[in-house]
Design a protein around this motif. Structure first.
Motif, PDB file in Angstrom:
ATOM      1  N   HIS A 266     -55.971  -5.379 -10.636  1.00 35.54           N
ATOM      2  CA  HIS A 266     -55.129  -4.183 -10.746  1.00 35.54           C
ATOM      3  C   HIS A 266     -54.459  -4.138 -12.122  1.00 35.54           C
ATOM      4  CE1 HIS A 266     -55.414  -3.145  -6.451  1.00 35.54           C
ATOM      5  NE2 HIS A 266     -55.397  -4.453  -6.251  1.00 35.54           N
ATOM      6  N   THR A 267     -54.629  -3.029 -12.810  1.00 39.00           N
ATOM      7  CA  THR A 267     -53.992  -2.843 -14.119  1.00 39.00           C
ATOM      8  C   THR A 267     -52.981  -1.699 -14.091  1.00 39.00           C
ATOM      9  OG1 THR A 267     -55.815  -1.400 -14.838  1.00 39.00           O
ATOM     10  CG2 THR A 267     -55.974  -3.751 -15.373  1.00 39.00           C
ATOM     11  N   GLN A 268     -53.012  -0.880 -13.055  1.00 36.64           N
ATOM     12  CA  GLN A 268     -52.055   0.220 -12.871  1.00 36.64           C
ATOM     13  C   GLN A 268     -51.175  -0.143 -11.682  1.00 36.64           C
ATOM     14  OE1 GLN A 268     -55.519   3.361 -14.292  1.00 36.64           O
ATOM     15  NE2 GLN A 268     -54.262   3.889 -12.528  1.00 36.64           N
TER      16      GLN A 268
ATOM     17  N   ASN B 122     -45.478   2.375 -17.833  1.00 36.44           N
ATOM     18  CA  ASN B 122     -45.595   3.811 -17.585  1.00 36.44           C
ATOM     19  C   ASN B 122     -44.420   4.238 -16.710  1.00 36.44           C
ATOM     20  OD1 ASN B 122     -46.269   6.424 -16.723  1.00 36.44           O
ATOM     21  ND2 ASN B 122     -48.464   5.995 -16.795  1.00 36.44           N
TER      22      ASN B 122
ATOM     23  N   TYR C 100     -44.798   5.379 -13.151  1.00 36.45           N
ATOM     24  CA  TYR C 100     -45.177   4.432 -12.100  1.00 36.45           C
ATOM     25  C   TYR C 100     -43.964   3.892 -11.337  1.00 36.45           C
ATOM     26  CZ  TYR C 100     -49.986   4.238 -13.885  1.00 36.45           C
ATOM     27  OH  TYR C 100     -51.267   4.548 -14.262  1.00 36.45           O
TER      28      TYR C 100
ATOM     29  N   HIS D 160     -54.817   9.035 -12.056  1.00 33.72           N
ATOM     30  CA  HIS D 160     -54.296   7.897 -12.825  1.00 33.72           C
ATOM     31  C   HIS D 160     -53.126   7.207 -12.108  1.00 33.72           C
ATOM     32  CE1 HIS D 160     -56.784   9.189 -16.163  1.00 33.72           C
ATOM     33  NE2 HIS D 160     -56.270  10.410 -16.066  1.00 33.72           N
TER      34      HIS D 160
ATOM     35  N   PRO E 264     -51.058   4.618  -9.647  1.00 34.39           N
ATOM     36  CA  PRO E 264     -51.188   3.169  -9.450  1.00 34.39           C
ATOM     37  C   PRO E 264     -52.162   2.833  -8.331  1.00 34.39           C
ATOM     38  CG  PRO E 264     -48.881   3.770  -9.697  1.00 34.39           C
ATOM     39  CD  PRO E 264     -49.638   5.049  -9.576  1.00 34.39           C
ATOM     40  N   THR E 265     -52.832   1.716  -8.484  1.00 34.36           N
ATOM     41  CA  THR E 265     -53.707   1.201  -7.425  1.00 34.36           C
ATOM     42  C   THR E 265     -52.987   0.140  -6.605  1.00 34.36           C
ATOM     43  OG1 THR E 265     -54.621  -0.496  -8.899  1.00 34.36           O
ATOM     44  CG2 THR E 265     -55.748   1.636  -8.824  1.00 34.36           C
TER      45      THR E 265
END
Length: 323
Positions: A170-172, A199, A202, A225, A227-228
């Motif tokens: 996970h990057t977001q 961000n 987020y 875009h 978050p995951t």
């Protein structure tokens, strides 16, 4: 009302033996203690706290000051702390700040533990704290008072959560809740330490309740875009967010991964067993009980005591799969 002298006569022992037995003095033989306690229980003996204070100068009571009772975290901490203090020969009385301090004054408690709660005027709090004439300390503070205290390394805890999510691809990574600056600072620093981008979008506004977490997700405008994965501010916010995600049709963790801050027993029994980060509450209680008793006894103590949060792996985090 039966007195210690009455118990002594009925048990066939001395007044001092009864006093020691009732206070769990290790010098009293187990058989003698059991006989004394049996007589006391049969005749419904209750300690006279005021008399005990007059004779010994001690109440064997420790105050624990909280600012709220809604969060189950505090019930858990209070229960653990009460159990540890009882092992050390003390009772605990729980009061709510600030009016509760008057109760502690009247009871003349031997010591006091303050949970570091949110307040509008911290300078006034520390000034009042410095004027307290009994042994006391602050539990869970992020400040650095010039006195004994127990710190929870919340920033390191948030870092471990971000690191765990990044290790799962996970990057977001989003954060649910903006009411605790130390955790938001930890979130920002964790992103920097792991090479991820900050961000502002987020961060989902939420205070600290179940409803806050629920509506933070319900009101979020999802985009491609988004978050995951999310980290919840505390146990209640995370549980509310989980319910909202499931109601919106998201699968946790295959669609969205979720980590909660604070580990409580019920987190493993949520709709999806929640991976959490937080201080081990049994260790927190042991350290707090030992510290206040050491202060009451006038012993030298090393401070701060720092509690490191731990990551508890369950089922709400999965490897990110790009679609």
């Amino acid at each position: 009302m039966i007195t210690i002298k009455d118990i002594a006569k009925l048990a066939g022992v001395s007044y001092s033996t009864v006093s020691k037995a009732l206070n769990h003095d290790p010098r009293i033989k187990p058989a003698t203690r059991e006989k004394v306690l049996a007589v006391a229980e049969k005749h419904h003996y209750r300690k006279n706290i005021m008399a005990q204070q007059l004779s010994s100068g001690r109440s064997n009571i420790i105050g624990f000051v909280l600012d709220e009772l809604n969060n189950p975290l505090f019930a858990n901490i209070s229960g653990n702390l009460h159990a540890e203090l009882k092992k050390l020969g003390y009772q605990m009385i729980l009061v709510v700040a600030d009016e509760g301090m008057d109760v502690l004054d009247h009871l003349r408690v031997d010591g006091c533990i303050f949970w570091d709660y949110e307040m509008t005027d911290r300078a006034a709090f520390w000034q009042r704290f410095a004027n307290i004439q009994i042994p006391c300390f602050v539990l869970g503070t992020d400040d650095s008072p010039n006195s004994p205290y127990i710190k929870i390394d919340r920033k390191e805890g948030i870092y471990k959560a971000v690191e765990h999510l990044k290790n799962n691809g996970h990057t977001q990574i989003g954060f649910i809740g903006n009411s605790q600056p130390i955790k938001l600072e930890g979130y920002r620093e964790a992103l920097q330490r792991t090479g991820l981008e900050w961000n502002e979008d987020y961060i989902l506004p939420a205070y600290s309740s179940w409803e806050d977490g629920y509506f933070a997700i319900r009101n979020y405008e999802w985009t491609a875009h988004a978050p995951t994965a999310f980290i919840g501010l505390n146990n209640m916010v995370t549980r509310g967010a989980l319910r909202a995600l499931l109601e919106a049709g998201y699968k946790v963790p295959s669609d969205i991964s979720l980590i909660g801050y604070d580990d409580l027993p019920d987190m493993q029994y949520a709709e999806v067993a929640l991976t959490t980060i937080g201080p081990p509450l049994d260790e927190l209680a042991i350290q707090a009980a030992e510290l206040i008793v050491a202060l009451i006894r006038g012993e030298q103590v090393q401070y701060p005591v720092v509690i490191q949060p731990q990551l508890y792996h369950r089922q709400s985090v999965a490897l990110y799969q790009a679609t």
